[in-house]
Structure formats: structure tokens, C-alpha cells
Design a protein around this motif. Structure first.
Motif, short mmCIF file in Angstrom:
data_model
loop_
_atom_site.label_atom_id
_atom_site.label_comp_id
_atom_site.label_asym_id
_atom_site.label_seq_id
_atom_site.Cartn_x
_atom_site.Cartn_y
_atom_site.Cartn_z
N HIS A 1 0.99 -1.29 -0.13
CA HIS A 1 -0.12 -0.07 0.02
C HIS A 1 0.82 1.28 -0.04
O HIS A 1 0.48 2.23 -0.61
CB HIS A 1 -0.71 0.02 1.16
N LEU A 2 2.07 1.27 0.55
CA LEU A 2 2.86 2.22 0.78
C LEU A 2 3.59 2.57 -0.62
O LEU A 2 3.87 3.77 -1.25
CB LEU A 2 3.85 2.20 1.83
N LEU A 3 3.62 1.24 -1.44
CA LEU A 3 4.44 1.61 -2.64
C LEU A 3 3.47 2.14 -3.64
O LEU A 3 3.91 2.83 -4.58
CB LEU A 3 4.86 0.10 -3.18
N TYR A 4 2.17 1.84 -3.58
CA TYR A 4 1.28 2.64 -4.38
C TYR A 4 0.95 3.85 -4.21
O TYR A 4 0.71 4.69 -5.11
CB TYR A 4 -0.14 1.92 -4.15
N GLN A 5 1.27 4.20 -3.15
CA GLN A 5 1.28 5.70 -2.67
C GLN A 5 2.73 6.59 -3.18
O GLN A 5 2.59 7.75 -3.61
CB GLN A 5 1.20 6.10 -1.02
N TYR A 6 3.94 5.78 -3.11
CA TYR A 6 5.02 6.35 -3.70
C TYR A 6 5.31 6.20 -4.99
O TYR A 6 6.33 7.16 -5.41
CB TYR A 6 6.14 5.78 -2.75
N LEU A 7 4.91 5.23 -5.80
CA LEU A 7 5.08 5.16 -7.12
C LEU A 7 4.13 5.59 -7.97
O LEU A 7 2.95 5.13 -7.71
CB LEU A 7 5.60 3.75 -7.18
N SER A 8 4.46 6.03 -9.15
CA SER A 8 3.33 6.46 -10.23
C SER A 8 2.91 5.06 -10.96
O SER A 8 3.47 3.95 -10.93
CB SER A 8 3.96 7.20 -11.14
N PRO A 9 1.58 4.84 -11.57
CA PRO A 9 1.37 3.77 -12.17
C PRO A 9 2.13 3.49 -13.38
O PRO A 9 2.41 2.45 -13.59
CB PRO A 9 -0.10 4.20 -12.89
N LYS A 10 2.76 4.43 -14.08
CA LYS A 10 3.78 3.84 -14.82
C LYS A 10 4.96 3.27 -14.35
O LYS A 10 5.54 2.41 -14.85
CB LYS A 10 4.30 5.22 -15.64
N GLU A 11 5.58 3.54 -13.10
CA GLU A 11 6.57 2.82 -12.41
C GLU A 11 6.11 1.63 -11.83
O GLU A 11 6.92 0.67 -12.15
CB GLU A 11 7.09 3.74 -11.05
N MET A 12 4.96 1.66 -11.69
CA MET A 12 4.26 0.29 -11.10
C MET A 12 4.28 -0.59 -12.44
O MET A 12 4.35 -2.18 -12.15
CB MET A 12 3.14 0.65 -10.37
N ALA A 13 3.87 0.02 -13.49
CA ALA A 13 3.71 -1.02 -14.64
C ALA A 13 5.04 -1.62 -15.08
O ALA A 13 5.08 -2.85 -15.50
CB ALA A 13 3.23 -0.16 -15.88
N ASP A 14 6.12 -0.89 -14.67
CA ASP A 14 7.52 -1.59 -15.05
C ASP A 14 7.74 -2.98 -14.07
O ASP A 14 8.54 -3.78 -14.27
CB ASP A 14 8.49 -0.44 -14.89
N ILE A 15 7.31 -2.66 -12.84
CA ILE A 15 7.51 -3.73 -12.11
C ILE A 15 6.45 -4.87 -12.26
O ILE A 15 6.89 -6.11 -12.36
CB ILE A 15 7.11 -3.21 -10.47
N PHE A 16 5.36 -4.66 -12.56
CA PHE A 16 4.42 -5.82 -13.17
C PHE A 16 4.89 -6.54 -14.46
O PHE A 16 4.44 -7.60 -14.57
CB PHE A 16 3.02 -5.41 -13.17
N GLU A 17 5.54 -5.77 -15.28
CA GLU A 17 6.01 -6.31 -16.49
C GLU A 17 7.32 -7.33 -16.25
O GLU A 17 7.63 -8.30 -16.82
CB GLU A 17 6.48 -5.41 -17.59
N ALA A 18 7.95 -7.27 -14.82
CA ALA A 18 8.85 -7.99 -14.49
C ALA A 18 8.60 -9.15 -13.50
O ALA A 18 9.46 -10.00 -12.78
CB ALA A 18 10.18 -6.99 -13.88
N ILE A 19 7.49 -8.85 -12.90
CA ILE A 19 6.90 -9.69 -11.54
C ILE A 19 6.75 -11.16 -12.10
O ILE A 19 6.47 -11.56 -13.09
CB ILE A 19 5.67 -9.18 -11.14
N GLU A 20 7.17 -12.16 -10.94
CA GLU A 20 6.89 -13.34 -11.13
C GLU A 20 6.12 -14.03 -10.10
O GLU A 20 6.60 -14.39 -9.03
CB GLU A 20 8.31 -14.11 -11.26
N VAL A 21 4.77 -13.85 -9.99
CA VAL A 21 3.70 -14.53 -9.06
C VAL A 21 3.03 -15.50 -9.88
O VAL A 21 2.95 -15.73 -11.03
CB VAL A 21 3.20 -13.37 -8.38
N ASP A 22 2.27 -16.37 -9.08
CA ASP A 22 1.49 -17.28 -9.38
C ASP A 22 0.18 -16.55 -10.08
O ASP A 22 -0.19 -15.56 -9.82
CB ASP A 22 0.81 -18.14 -8.20
N ASP A 23 -0.45 -17.23 -11.20
CA ASP A 23 -1.39 -16.58 -11.93
C ASP A 23 -2.70 -16.14 -11.02
O ASP A 23 -3.24 -15.04 -11.37
CB ASP A 23 -1.99 -17.24 -13.12
N ASP A 24 -2.93 -16.78 -10.42
CA ASP A 24 -4.28 -16.89 -9.18
C ASP A 24 -3.96 -15.54 -8.29
O ASP A 24 -4.76 -15.03 -7.70
CB ASP A 24 -4.65 -17.87 -8.43
#
Length: 349
Positions: free
Chosen positions: A54-77
Motif C-alpha cells: 500500500h505504501l508502494l502504491y502511494q510512493y510510485l506512479s502507475p507507470k513505474e508500477m507498470a514496469d514492476i508488473f512487467e518483471a513480476i513473477e507471481v502465481d497467476d491466481d
């Protein structure tokens, strides 16, 4: 280049990140956190608890978080839960900043209500690009292709092509291959970035392009696409429809994900597990999945014991034969394993 290499060599200090987050020092956190590679940022995000996220969502912009989600490795569910804890507008902006194929991969793991909500909120252009890919059948070339590529008319000059490339480059997934199309948007050829750089500015693209282009149909199975990219050592492969209209491209980084997915699926099948990525490791669920196999093997073992009992008299007379029973049983298991491991799909010798 030296500074970039130094940044990559330094590991992300998770303890420092948590300390800066708790202090609320936004500027110091952003400076330190964003200096690292998106993969390191994604690893930190994956390990974070709900409060930290929740703190990360406040500190990072959607564009910066998009870069994270393109590199993320979590289970699909897990995607559904992660997006539920975000503000809907923030989540929609993340999806709109992601490459279209990556956004589609995420949306395929969300429930229909979430998908409809995000597509309604995000800008029309991004929403339309995502909708165009969502209707393709899963595990096909269409489902993993991206629409962020550079295409130029074949009757253009190198000078105009470079202008198109310069304008399209910020949003393109790759610029090393530039695809050439005719007036009907049919794939005519391909030029590389090197071709454009070394050619004279007044040269026609049609005269320097390679018109022998390897492409795949939009309905082609993703495993076959992976094989083609591996065999031809391509960085990207164009995707066309039955009339050769250029629809998108598949890049090598997407194929690496496909190879990983296919390998996991193949190994899970060998282990008699239907889906290794979404396998629930709870004891009750594991017991339900394994119990039928264990019962079947128990009955087969009893059948084997009865067959051996039929030769009890022989074993009494020649006790030495009993020594070979475990050897024969072990050989049968080894033969089965070798047969599975050397099926035509895996053995090319």
C-alpha cells in the motif's frame, strides 16, 4: 555506461527500503528504489506484505508500477488479489502503461467484473488495443503477440522511415526489426535498424528490405512459435492473418516465458500433476489428488504379489531367484522413466 553497470551490480537493500518507507521519506525512497533494475524492484514487491505494498502504491506512479508488473513473477491466481487491493483508477492506469500483450496476460487472470471495470476506466486507445487481443484463443500466437511495433510503407525512403521510427520508438517493444507493409497493410518485408543506419537517406525502403519474411499465423500454437524463434534465432516474429495482414509481433522475451510455461507443464504431466503453477499444496488437496494414484498402485502391487505367489514352489526350490525380484521391479520403473524422457518430442537423436 560505467555508472549503469555499477547500479546493476549493487543489490537492492531491502532493509533500507523498509526503513525509508516507514519514515515516509518519499524522495529518498524513490531515488534509491528507482535506481535499481525493474527485476530487483519486482522481487522486493513480491516479498512485501500488504502494508508495504500500500505504501508502494502511494510512493510510485502507475507507470513505474507498470514496469514492476512487467518483471513480476507471481502465481497467476495472485494477480486478482493484488489488483483488488489497489484503487481502481490506479490499477487501470498500470494496465494502460504496460505493453499490450503483458496487460492481456494479467487481465486473463482476473475475473470478468474486474476486466470490464478496468477497460471502462482506462483511456479508449489502450482499452481498444487490449480488447483486440483478448478475443484471441489462449496459448496461440494471437494471445501472446504485442501490437507495439514499428511498421513503415514500402514506398517510403530511409529518411522518412527513420522519422517514423524515431516517433514510434518510445512505445515500441523492439526497434531492431522494422516491418514493411503495403497500402493494404499486408506484410511485404523487413529491414533491420542496421540496414536503416548504413543506407543512404534517399534510398527507397523497397530496394533494401528483405522480402523473404518468416511469419506465423495468428492461430498458430505458441509452442510452435517458440520453436521457430529458437530455430531461426529471431529477436521478433511477425504475426499475420490468413491474408497476410500484419497484426502484431512476438518478441523473444515473450517466448522465454512460453518456454518456461511449457517446460513446467511438461514436467508436471510427467509427475502426474495437472498444473504445477496453480497446484494447491494444502494437505487435504494434495491427498485428494494423490489418493486415486496410490490406491491404483496398491491394487497393482497386490496383483503382482498374487502372480509371484503362483511361483512359490519354484522359489522354494531355487531361493536364489528371489534375489532378482527387486532388480526386475527396479528395471521396470527405470524403463518407464526412460520411455517418458525419450519420447520423440524431446529426443532428436
Amino acid at each position: 555506461m560505467m555508472d549503469e553497470t555499477k547500479i546493476r551490480d549493487e543489490e537492492l537493500n531491502e532493509e533500507l527500503m523498509h526503513e525509508l518507507l516507514q519514515k515516509g521519506d518519499v524522495e529518498a525512497f524513490r531515488e534509491e528504489f528507482l535506481s535499481h533494475h525493474p527485476y530487483d524492484q519486482a522481487s522486493f514487491y513480491e516479498k512485501a506484505d500488504g502494508e508495504t505494498r500500500h505504501l508502494l502504491y502511494q510512493y510510485l506512479s502507475p507507470k513505474e508500477m507498470a514496469d514492476i508488473f512487467e518483471a513480476i513473477e507471481v502465481d497467476d491466481d495472485e494477480y486478482e488479489d493484488l489488483f483488488k487491493e489497489m484503487d481502481a483508477r490506479y490499477a487501470a492506469d498500470i494496465l494502460s502503461y504496460m505493453y499490450t500483450d503483458d496487460a492481456v496476460d494479467v487481465l486473463n487472470e482476473l475475473n470478468k467484473d474486474q476486466v470490464a471495470s478496468y477497460l471502462t476506466i482506462m483511456d479508449k486507445e489502450s482499452a481498444q488495443q487490449i480488447k483486440d487481443l483478448l478475443h484471441y484463443e489462449e496459448y496461440t500466437a494471437g494471445s501472446i503477440m504485442t501490437t507495439e511495433f514499428v511498421a513503415i510503407p514500402k514506398n517510403s525512403t530511409v529518411r522518412s522511415a527513420m522519422n517514423i521510427l524515431r516517433n514510434a520508438a518510445p512505445n515500441a517493444e523492439t526497434i531492431y526489426y522494422v516491418f514493411v507493409i503495403d497500402e493494404d497493410r499486408k506484410l511485404s518485408g523487413i529491414v533491420t535498424l542496421r540496414d536503416l543506419i548504413v543506407a543512404d537517406e534517399d534510398t527507397l525502403i523497397e530496394s533494401i528490405m528483405n522480402d523473404r519474411v518468416v511469419s506465423v499465423q495468428v492461430s498458430e500454437d505458441q509452442e510452435e512459435v517458440a520453436r521457430m524463434i529458437k530455430d531461426y534465432d529471431f529477436l521478433a516474429l511477425p504475426v499475420v492473418d490468413f491474408q497476410d495482414h500484419l497484426l502484431g509481433i512476438i518478441t523473444v522475451d515473450d517466448i522465454i516465458d512460453v518456454l518456461d510455461e511449457e517446460a513446467s507443464d511438461d514436467y508436471s504431466k510427467l509427475a502426474a500433476v495437472s498444473d504445477m503453477d496453480t497446484f494447491d499444496r494444502g494437505p487435504l488437496t494434495a491427498a485428494k489428488k494423490r489418493l486415486p494414484w496410490l490406491i491404483l498402485l496398491t491394487f497393482l502391487g497386490m496383483l503382482t504379489a498374487n502372480l509371484m505367489g503362483m511361483f512359490e514352489a519354484t522359489l522354494d526350490q531355487v531361493a536364489l531367484l528371489a534375489v532378482f525380484i527387486p532388480l526386475i521391479a527396479g528395471m521396470a520403473g527405470n524403463s518407464g522413466t526412460q520411455a517418458l524422457g525419450c519420447c520423440p518430442r524431446y529426443c532428436h537423436g
